[in-house]
Design a protein around this motif. Structure first.
Motif, short mmCIF file in Angstrom:
data_model
loop_
_atom_site.label_atom_id
_atom_site.label_comp_id
_atom_site.label_asym_id
_atom_site.label_seq_id
_atom_site.Cartn_x
_atom_site.Cartn_y
_atom_site.Cartn_z
N UNK A 1 27.00 69.98 61.72
CA UNK A 1 27.33 69.08 62.83
C UNK A 1 28.50 69.71 63.58
N UNK A 2 28.31 70.15 64.83
CA UNK A 2 29.35 70.87 65.56
C UNK A 2 30.70 70.16 65.60
N UNK A 3 30.69 68.84 65.75
CA UNK A 3 31.95 68.10 65.84
C UNK A 3 32.70 68.05 64.52
N UNK A 4 32.03 68.40 63.43
CA UNK A 4 32.67 68.38 62.12
C UNK A 4 33.16 69.77 61.68
N UNK A 5 32.92 70.77 62.51
CA UNK A 5 33.32 72.14 62.18
C UNK A 5 34.81 72.30 62.46
N UNK A 6 35.62 71.78 61.54
CA UNK A 6 37.07 71.72 61.77
C UNK A 6 37.84 72.88 61.16
N UNK A 7 37.17 73.74 60.40
CA UNK A 7 37.86 74.84 59.72
C UNK A 7 37.99 76.04 60.66
N UNK B 1 36.52 76.63 63.26
CA UNK B 1 35.20 77.08 63.71
C UNK B 1 34.58 78.14 62.83
N UNK B 2 34.94 78.17 61.56
CA UNK B 2 34.43 79.22 60.68
C UNK B 2 32.92 79.14 60.50
N UNK B 3 32.37 77.95 60.43
CA UNK B 3 30.93 77.80 60.28
C UNK B 3 30.22 78.24 61.56
N UNK B 4 30.78 77.87 62.70
CA UNK B 4 30.22 78.31 63.98
C UNK B 4 30.23 79.83 64.07
N UNK B 5 31.33 80.44 63.65
CA UNK B 5 31.44 81.90 63.68
C UNK B 5 30.39 82.55 62.81
N UNK C 1 29.82 71.13 51.89
CA UNK C 1 29.46 71.77 50.62
C UNK C 1 28.10 72.43 50.71
N UNK C 2 27.16 71.75 51.37
CA UNK C 2 25.83 72.32 51.55
C UNK C 2 25.88 73.57 52.42
N UNK C 3 26.74 73.55 53.45
CA UNK C 3 26.83 74.71 54.32
C UNK C 3 27.39 75.91 53.56
N UNK C 4 28.31 75.68 52.64
CA UNK C 4 28.83 76.77 51.82
C UNK C 4 27.70 77.41 51.00
N UNK C 5 26.81 76.58 50.50
CA UNK C 5 25.67 77.11 49.74
C UNK C 5 24.74 77.87 50.69
#
Length: 317
Positions: A187-193, A195-199, A131-135
């Protein structure tokens, strides 16, 4: 607007012995902005930002506090107020701090916690970070778009005022990245969508590298200019770029890609041109940043297995 400008000014003076009262004033301004923009009653709206990707009607914006704020963000870049852009990062810091405090209260089980407990307070840690990353994305997007637009421009035609604006944008991006690190939001290991956050992180890095290439070409031509103000602002801009690369190394080294050649070439090129401008005070800051980044690159990739050849092969090509 005025409060945001004051926030940036006070942050720039907070560590200066000449402005001892700045710390007290900064705390007051932070409290006003935090309570006004990120009051506990508004937090749940910020934690449901996925719907913001859809087109919004005027009625939706007027009736939604957080949506109105992000629409206001988009309008700031049209006002040509560089200081306001520099404040985005500090606002994200205030939001994350408020969200963390509210979550602590909500999870404490006290009477106050039960009164204020909401969805974000009862989330699992991973969901809370997502949720914080979305913000974080919503705060960062206007900066990325602005950097993309500047990467298409001729820096020699921008003038000092526009260059200061670029510096403010880069500084704001750095503050956001530091917040991402300090609060352990990604947290890289939690980027399960998928890899959208990584992208998204990779997009930010790519934009910064793109704009740095334009900046470097401009610096090469500006070395012989007589305008001292331009000679001072360019090293400051690159200091922010170098700091951002270091932040990405700490957040997720894979964002930089597999080929370190380009990174080392940037480090060596900046070191060379910075040395030729060593009489300019900001160049001392940039030299320190470059040295720290080079050390960080070597330490980070030396700790990873089977990367010794990749790390040092660029020296012999």
């Amino acid at each position: 607007g005025p409060l945001l400008e004051l926030l940036v000014l006070l942050n720039s003076q907070a560590n200066s012995s000449k402005h001892r009262q700045s710390g007290t004033m900064l705390k007051i301004v932070e409290d006003v902005l935090s309570n006004g923009l990120f009051h506990p009653q508004h937090l749940s709206g910020y934690f449901g930002l996925s719907s913001l990707n859809k087109s919004l009607s005027a009625k939706d914006i007027k009736g939604s506090y957080h949506r109105h704020l992000f629409q206001r963000f988009k309008g700031i870049k049209m006002e040509n107020k560089a200081v306001l852009l520099a404040g985005f990062g500090y606002l994200l810091q205030l939001f994350v701090r408020r969200a963390r405090n509210q979550r602590t209260v909500a999870l404490s089980g006290t009477t106050l916690g039960r009164l204020h407990k909401s969805n974000e307070g009862s989330e699992e840690p991973q969901q809370h970070r997502e949720s914080l990353f979305e913000v974080f994305i919503k705060f960062m997007e206007p900066m990325v778009l602005e950097c993309k637009s500047y990467s298409q421009k001729d820096f020699s035609k921008l003038g000092v005022t526009r260059l200061v604006e670029v510096h403010c944008m880069l500084k704001s991006i750095n503050v956001m990245l530091i917040t991402l690190i300090e609060e352990k939001i990604y947290v890289p290991t939690e980027d399960t969508l998928e890899g959208s956050y990584f992208n998204f992180l990779q997009d930010i890095y790519s934009v910064l590298i793109s704009i740095s290439e334009k900046m470097y070409k401009f610096w090469m031509s500006a070395v012989h200019l007589e305008d001292v103000s331009i000679k001072k602002i360019v090293p400051l801009m690159f200091a922010e770029i170098v700091s951002a690369v270091g932040s990405f190394l700490e957040i997720e080294y894979k964002v930089l890609g597999d080929d370190l050649m380009k990174l080392w070439l940037m480090i060596f090129a900046l070191s060379a041109i910075n040395t030729s401008s060593k009489d300019i005070k900001p160049c001392f800051l940039l030299a320190s940043k470059i040295s720290s980044l080079a050390t960080q690159v070597i330490c980070t990739f030396s700790e990873l297995r089977q990367v010794g050849y990749v790390l040092f092969s660029c020296y012999f090509q």
